[in-house]
Every structure is written in structure tokens, then in C-alpha cells.
Scaffold this active site. Structure first.
Site, PDB file in Angstrom:
ATOM      1  N   GLY A 184       0.393  -2.576   7.297  1.00 55.24           N
ATOM      2  CA  GLY A 184      -0.284  -3.659   7.427  1.00 55.24           C
ATOM      3  C   GLY A 184      -1.870  -3.881   7.671  1.00 55.24           C
TER       4      GLY A 184
ATOM      5  CG  HIS B  87       8.318 -10.909 -32.877  1.00 59.33           C
ATOM      6  ND1 HIS B  87       9.063 -10.505 -32.085  1.00 59.33           N
ATOM      7  CD2 HIS B  87       8.422 -10.267 -34.230  1.00 59.33           C
ATOM      8  CE1 HIS B  87       9.807  -9.346 -32.461  1.00 59.33           C
ATOM      9  NE2 HIS B  87       9.486  -9.124 -33.619  1.00 59.33           N
TER      10      HIS B  87
ATOM     11  CB  VAL C 102       7.320   6.010  13.060  1.00 58.95           C
ATOM     12  CG1 VAL C 102       6.897   7.237  13.732  1.00 58.95           C
ATOM     13  CG2 VAL C 102       7.859   6.098  11.668  1.00 58.95           C
TER      14      VAL C 102
ATOM     15  CB  ILE D  28      -0.834  -0.035   1.250  1.00 63.44           C
ATOM     16  CG1 ILE D  28      -2.161  -1.112   0.906  1.00 63.44           C
ATOM     17  CG2 ILE D  28      -1.661   1.322   1.289  1.00 63.44           C
ATOM     18  CD1 ILE D  28      -2.892  -1.144   2.129  1.00 63.44           C
TER      19      ILE D  28
HETATM   20  P1  NAD Z   1       2.225  -4.665   3.936  1.00 58.31           P
HETATM   21  O1  NAD Z   1       2.322  -6.066   4.958  1.00 58.31           O
HETATM   22  O2  NAD Z   1       2.633  -5.084   2.458  1.00 58.31           O
HETATM   23  O3  NAD Z   1       3.391  -3.611   4.235  1.00 58.31           O
HETATM   24  C1  NAD Z   1       3.365  -2.991   5.408  1.00 58.31           C
HETATM   25  C2  NAD Z   1       4.987  -2.363   5.573  1.00 58.31           C
HETATM   26  O4  NAD Z   1       4.952  -1.683   7.007  1.00 58.31           O
HETATM   27  C3  NAD Z   1       6.013  -3.812   5.971  1.00 58.31           C
HETATM   28  O5  NAD Z   1       7.103  -3.556   5.195  1.00 58.31           O
HETATM   29  C4  NAD Z   1       6.288  -3.472   7.423  1.00 58.31           C
HETATM   30  O6  NAD Z   1       7.537  -3.867   7.824  1.00 58.31           O
HETATM   31  C5  NAD Z   1       6.185  -2.090   7.583  1.00 58.31           C
HETATM   32  N1  NAD Z   1       5.795  -1.649   9.010  1.00 58.31           N
HETATM   33  C6  NAD Z   1       5.341  -2.285   9.925  1.00 58.31           C
HETATM   34  N2  NAD Z   1       5.150  -1.633  10.933  1.00 58.31           N
HETATM   35  C7  NAD Z   1       5.941  -0.508  11.006  1.00 58.31           C
HETATM   36  C8  NAD Z   1       6.324   0.641  11.634  1.00 58.31           C
HETATM   37  N3  NAD Z   1       6.015   0.836  12.995  1.00 58.31           N
HETATM   38  N4  NAD Z   1       7.192   1.452  11.249  1.00 58.31           N
HETATM   39  C9  NAD Z   1       7.643   1.407   9.716  1.00 58.31           C
HETATM   40  N5  NAD Z   1       7.327   0.576   9.172  1.00 58.31           N
HETATM   41  C10 NAD Z   1       6.236  -0.279   9.647  1.00 58.31           C
HETATM   42  O7  NAD Z   1       0.861  -4.114   4.312  1.00 58.31           O
HETATM   43  P2  NAD Z   1       0.123  -2.977   3.374  1.00 58.31           P
HETATM   44  O8  NAD Z   1       1.010  -2.453   2.459  1.00 58.31           O
HETATM   45  O9  NAD Z   1      -0.390  -2.220   4.588  1.00 58.31           O
HETATM   46  O10 NAD Z   1      -0.957  -3.765   2.833  1.00 58.31           O
HETATM   47  C11 NAD Z   1      -1.889  -4.737   3.835  1.00 58.31           C
HETATM   48  C12 NAD Z   1      -2.403  -5.877   3.027  1.00 58.31           C
HETATM   49  O11 NAD Z   1      -3.316  -5.544   1.699  1.00 58.31           O
HETATM   50  C13 NAD Z   1      -1.121  -6.778   2.370  1.00 58.31           C
HETATM   51  O12 NAD Z   1      -1.434  -8.095   2.892  1.00 58.31           O
HETATM   52  C14 NAD Z   1      -1.290  -6.425   0.880  1.00 58.31           C
HETATM   53  O13 NAD Z   1      -0.965  -7.824   0.273  1.00 58.31           O
HETATM   54  C15 NAD Z   1      -2.732  -6.309   0.635  1.00 58.31           C
HETATM   55  N6  NAD Z   1      -2.887  -5.198  -0.458  1.00 58.31           N
HETATM   56  C16 NAD Z   1      -2.437  -5.695  -1.825  1.00 58.31           C
HETATM   57  C17 NAD Z   1      -2.720  -4.933  -2.900  1.00 58.31           C
HETATM   58  C18 NAD Z   1      -2.312  -5.734  -4.247  1.00 58.31           C
HETATM   59  O14 NAD Z   1      -2.537  -6.736  -4.430  1.00 58.31           O
HETATM   60  N7  NAD Z   1      -1.793  -4.631  -5.138  1.00 58.31           N
HETATM   61  C19 NAD Z   1      -2.813  -3.539  -2.706  1.00 58.31           C
HETATM   62  C20 NAD Z   1      -2.971  -3.170  -1.412  1.00 58.31           C
HETATM   63  C21 NAD Z   1      -2.974  -3.942  -0.420  1.00 58.31           C
END
Ligand code: NAD
Length: 478
Positions: free
Chosen positions: A278, A451, A245, A192
Site C-alpha cells: 500500500g 464489428h 509476513v 502494485i
Molecule cells: P494495494 O492496497 O492495492 O495492495 C496492497 C496489498 O498488500 C493489499 O492486498 C493488502 O492486504 C496487502 N498487505 C498489506 N499489509 C500486508 C502484510 N503485512 N503482509 C501481506 N500482505 C499485506 O496497494 P499497492 O499495490 O501497494 O498500491 C498502492 C496504491 O497505488 C493503490 O491505491 C493503487 O490503487 C495505486 N496504484 C494504482 C495503479 C494503477 O492504477 N494501475 C498501479 C499501481 C498503484
């Protein structure tokens, strides 16, 4: 007297609405309960994906990508454009129109297939009963032959950065910013964070992403993640790894963020801060204590491989159960459950679920990564083909990235495919199909590819697995 249904589905996101339509098609008397009510006081179908997730984010990604193309990508074709301008309100209105069209489409499909949509918050009671409380507090009880819980997930919030929906926002707020923030902070460089960070970066924000982990996109193949990181840096996404953070405070209309790295404590000031750390299962208050449904230690509803909960005739699918939080995974689980309710031996192939990050270039993957195979001691061989050697990609001036195919060292069976590149989401699907059919890399290599297409890069990667690529110099065999 409670209304009786063969199936009550809780939640109308891609997991729930697909299950409900499928069930109704198969002749089950089906109701779908949804708590989301729109400003016209009617039930809003579609869940996170259609309303505040996949679809609106793709709408903004497409609008902002078109803008960068006009601003930065046309001169090479001999097209000059005087300073292009961007109207955020028009972009948001277009997004809202798409949402209305698609969610209205589901309402139409429900009507066509005979699914009853019921507005309200559902609670699973013992004996496959569902209690529904609407926004006005009216309560009704449904008697169900079977229940599918598809209540989805919610953004995770972290104590140092509480969402205020004005300055500190979650993914929903980040889809509705009415102007381009000058400086945008993003906590979390995951799916995200990267997608929404890209939207606002393309429109001119200075974007700083604070990621707690030391590795970038650790769930992706390392080679692909590393290459993607370089490209995103070039695009101006300032991704700071190992940045945790500790505080975010609104001061004089801006957000002051404190974060810690191995080097010490730092502060940054932003106009807006997106929290994208997340998502968590939306499982609170969903069932009575005697319902028989249980949760695992992370709050996901406990299910077996067939999405059966511990309570008879109660199933759970999608984001609320184990596995990747992906719309298509939930939809397929929903279909499997309906088929099993009807007595078929349906099952899911969890090894073959594609995932995509819709940056530009896109990142798409299916199956195992190189690092996972190494950790498991599996012998493998790889074939890599860069888009820089693809005629179609060069003609489109979109030649960043590569296709990487991984096959078993002895059997040649395809174990994974990882693509960084334009249209990676669609390209990976052909490998998903190949894997579903148990294909070897050689099977793909022996297939005729049209192609000039981007798909030829998949073909060349398959050829490269055994050192037979035509349009690149093959690696020397080990
Ligand atoms: P994510 O797990 O992909 O990423 C969250 C990130 O935040 C991780 O890298 C984590 O290490 C980091 N993080 C966690 N706590 C933190 C903190 N206190 N400080 C700094 N970094 C921190 O989660 P997301 O991006 O929120 O997405 C949520 C879910 O939604 C995922 O499972 C994703 O697969 C799904 N989603 C999928 C799509 C897609 O298919 N294109 C798009 C959006 C979301």
C-alpha cells in the site's frame, strides 16, 4: 520581499502539474514547487506516476508482455521462433527514455503555458504563504493567492520487512532490477504486487506472492477477482492468501521470509523481496502548525467534496486526500479546484472513476461491485459476456475473461462495469462515459457497435442484462 503568485501548486505529479497548466491557461500567475531533483541538478517534474509509477511500470509490462508473446504466443499463428532472449538493460533503458521524454514534455508545457517551476521542498505557512527550501538549504518565501497541495503518496513499509534497497525493495526498486531474480517474493497481492510480479514472472522469475488477506482483490467484483486469480495461477504467479509476513532477514545474499497462515509458520527464501503493501499520504512536514490545514486520523489532508482544506484558499488534491490513489482522480480534482478558484461551480463525480490493474488480461472497473450492492440491499440485474464468444478476441488469440455490466433492477441505470480481458482499460471507458450521462443498460444495448471489435463484448453484456444477448445463451429470467 516574497514573490507573488495567484496560485502556488505543491507537487508536480499528475494532480499538481495538470492543475498548474490549467491555471496558467486560465490566466492565473502560477508556480509549481517540486522537491525532486535529478542527477543534472535540475527539477524533475512528473511525480511518482511519470518517474517511478504508472508510466515506467507500463513500459516494463509492455516489454515483458511482448517477450511472452514471442516465447509462448506465436506458435499458434504458425510462427516459429528459436529460443528468444531478453536483455534487461535494454528494457530499462527504453523505460528511462520514455520517462525522460514525458517529464521533459511537462517542462516544455510549463514553459509554453508560463508556469514557473521552482525546485525545493515546500511548507505551507499561515496566510497562504509558502516557504521553499532547496537542496542546498536556500530558503525563499512565496506569497500565494491560493495554494493547491498535491504532494502525493509514499510506499508503506512494514516493520518485519524493512527496505534496504538491495534485497528488500519497494515498487521503485522493483522497476530498476538489473537482472531477473531467480526467486522473487512479493508481499501484498494488490495492484502494485500483481503488476510488478507479472513483469518479473514473464521474464522467468519464480514468483511467490504473500497476501495477508484471505480474499484476493477484495475491492474488485468478486466474480472478476476469482476468474483473474485462476488465470494468474496458470501464468505461474504463486499467490498465497491469508499469509502474514512476520520476519524478513537477509542471509548470505538471499532473503529468508517467515510468514504465518492458519496452518502455522512457514519460511521461504528469495533472491529479492518486493514490499507492495500500500501507499500512504506524503503529508509529513508539509505545513506549519498554525497553517490551519488539518489531517485525518490516517494522515490524509482533511478536505471537503471540493478539495478545500480547513485553511481558507488552501486546497489539497490527489493521493494526499481521501479517495482512490489514482493519477486521473488527482488530475480531475486539480482541474475542479482551479475552476472553483475562478468562480465556477465545478464538482467531481466520485461515483464514476475507472480503475485498472495492468496485468494481462487487464482488470478494469467503474462503479459498484455486485458484493457492495448486495451489502447495501440494492436490487440489481447483471449481464455477463465472455470474450471466448467474441470473434475479435478469438482472432487475436486473446479471449480470456469477460465483461460484466450491472444495472439497477427497476430503473435499468448502469451501476457498475467490471472487465477482465485484453484492453479492458480502454473498453471500460465507454461505460464510464455512459454512466456520466446517466445511461441505462438499454441505452448501451440500443447503441450501434462496430464489428468486429472487442467493444462488442460491452454491447453484448448490456444486451445480456435483460436476457437479450445474441451471441451467447441467455440466462433464464428469475
Ligand atoms: P494495494 O492496497 O492495492 O495492495 C496492497 C496489498 O498488500 C493489499 O492486498 C493488502 O492486504 C496487502 N498487505 C498489506 N499489509 C500486508 C502484510 N503485512 N503482509 C501481506 N500482505 C499485506 O496497494 P499497492 O499495490 O501497494 O498500491 C498502492 C496504491 O497505488 C493503490 O491505491 C493503487 O490503487 C495505486 N496504484 C494504482 C495503479 C494503477 O492504477 N494501475 C498501479 C499501481 C498503484
Amino acid at each position: 520581499m516574497s514573490d507573488k503568485y495567484d496560485l502556488v501548486v505543491i507537487g508536480s505529479g499528475p494532480a499538481g502539474y495538470v492543475a498548474a497548466i490549467k491555471a496558467a491557461q486560465m490566466g492565473l500567475k502560477t508556480a509549481c514547487v517540486e522537491q525532486w531533483v535529478n542527477d543534472k541538478d535540475t527539477v524533475q517534474l512528473g511525480g511518482t506516476c511519470l518517474n517511478v509509477g504508472c508510466i515506467p511500470s507500463k513500459a516494463l509490462l509492455d516489454s515483458s508482455h511482448k517477450f511472452t508473446e514471442v516465447r509462448d504466443g506465436l506458435a499458434v499463428h504458425g510462427i516459429t521462433v528459436k529460443k528468444p532472449e531478453f536483455d534487461v538493460a535494454t528494457m530499462l533503458a527504453r523505460k528511462d527514455k520514455i520517462i525522460a521524454q514525458l517529464t521533459g514534455g511537462i517542462a516544455g508545457l510549463f514553459k509554453h503555458n508560463g508556469v514557473t517551476a521552482i525546485a525545493g521542498k515546500a511548507k505551507v505557512l499561515v496566510g497562504t504563504k509558502v516557504q521553499v527550501t532547496d537542496a542546498k538549504g536556500n530558503v525563499q518565501e512565496l506569497q500565494a493567492g491560493n495554494i493547491i497541495i498535491a504532494a502525493g503518496s509514499l510506499p508503506v513499509s512494514i516493520p518485519p520487512a524493512p527496505i534496504d534497497n538491495e534485497y528488500i525493495i519497494d515498487s521503485t526498486g522493483a522497476l530498476a532490477l538489473t537482472e531477473v531474480p531467480g526467486r522473487l517474493g512479493v508481499i501484498g497481492a494488490g495492484v502494485i504486487g500483481l503488476e510488478l510480479g507479472s513483469v518479473w514472472r514473464r521474464l522467468g522469475s519464480e514468483v511467490v506472492m504473500l497476501e495477508a488477506l484471505d480474499d484476493f482483490l477484495p475491492m474488485m467484483d468478486m466474480q472478476i477477482a476469482k476468474e483473474a486469480g485462476k488465470i494468474f495461477k496458470k501464468q505461474g504467479l504463486d499467490i498465497r492468501l491469508g499469509a502474514r509476513v512476520t520476519k524478513a532477514e537477509v542471509k548470505k545474499g538471499r532473503v529468508v521470509v517467515t510468514y504465518a497462515t492458519a496452518e502455522g509458520e512457514h519460511t521461504e527464501t528469495f533472491d529479492k523481496l518486493i514490499v507492495a503493501v500500500g501507499r500512504k499520504p506524503n503529508s509529513q512536514g508539509l505545513f506549519a502548525s498554525d497553517s490551519g490545514v488539518t489531517l485525518d486520523e490516517r494522515g490524509f489532508i482533511y478536505v471537503n467534496d471540493y478539495c478545500e482544506t480547513e485553511a481558507p484558499h488552501v486546497y489539497a488534491v490527489g493521493d494526499i486526500v481521501r479517495g482512490p490513489m489514482l493519477a486521473h482522480k488527482g488530475s480531475e480534482e486539480g482541474v475542479m479546484v482551479v475552476e472553483r478558484i475562478l468562480g465556477e461551480q465545478a464538482q467531481m463525480n466520485y461515483d464514476c472513476i475507472p480503475s485498472v490493474i495492468y496485468t494481462h488480461p487487464e482488470i478494469a472497473a467503474v462503479g459498484r461491485t455486485e458484493q457492495e450492492l448486495t451489502a447495501d440491499g440494492v436490487e440489481y440485474k447483471i449481464g455477463v459476456f465472455p470474450f471466448a464468444a467474441s470473434g475479435r478476441a478469438l482472432a487475436a488469440n486473446d479471449a480470456e475473461g469477460m465483461v460484466k455490466l450491472i444495472a439497477h433492477a427497476e430503473t435499468d441505470r448502469i451501476l457498475g462495469c467490471h472487465i477482465l480481458g485484453a484492453s479492458a482499460a480502454d473498453l471500460v471507458q465507454q461505460v464510464v462515459i455512459a454512466m456520466e450521462f446517466g445511461s441505462s443498460a438499454e441505452d448501451l444495448a440500443l447503441t450501434v457497435f462496430g464489428h468486429p471489435t472487442l467493444s462488442e463484448a460491452v454491447h453484448e453484456a448490456a444486451l445480456a442484462v435483460d436476457g437479450h444477448a445474441i451471441h451467447i445463451a441467455n440466462r433464464k429470467k428469475r
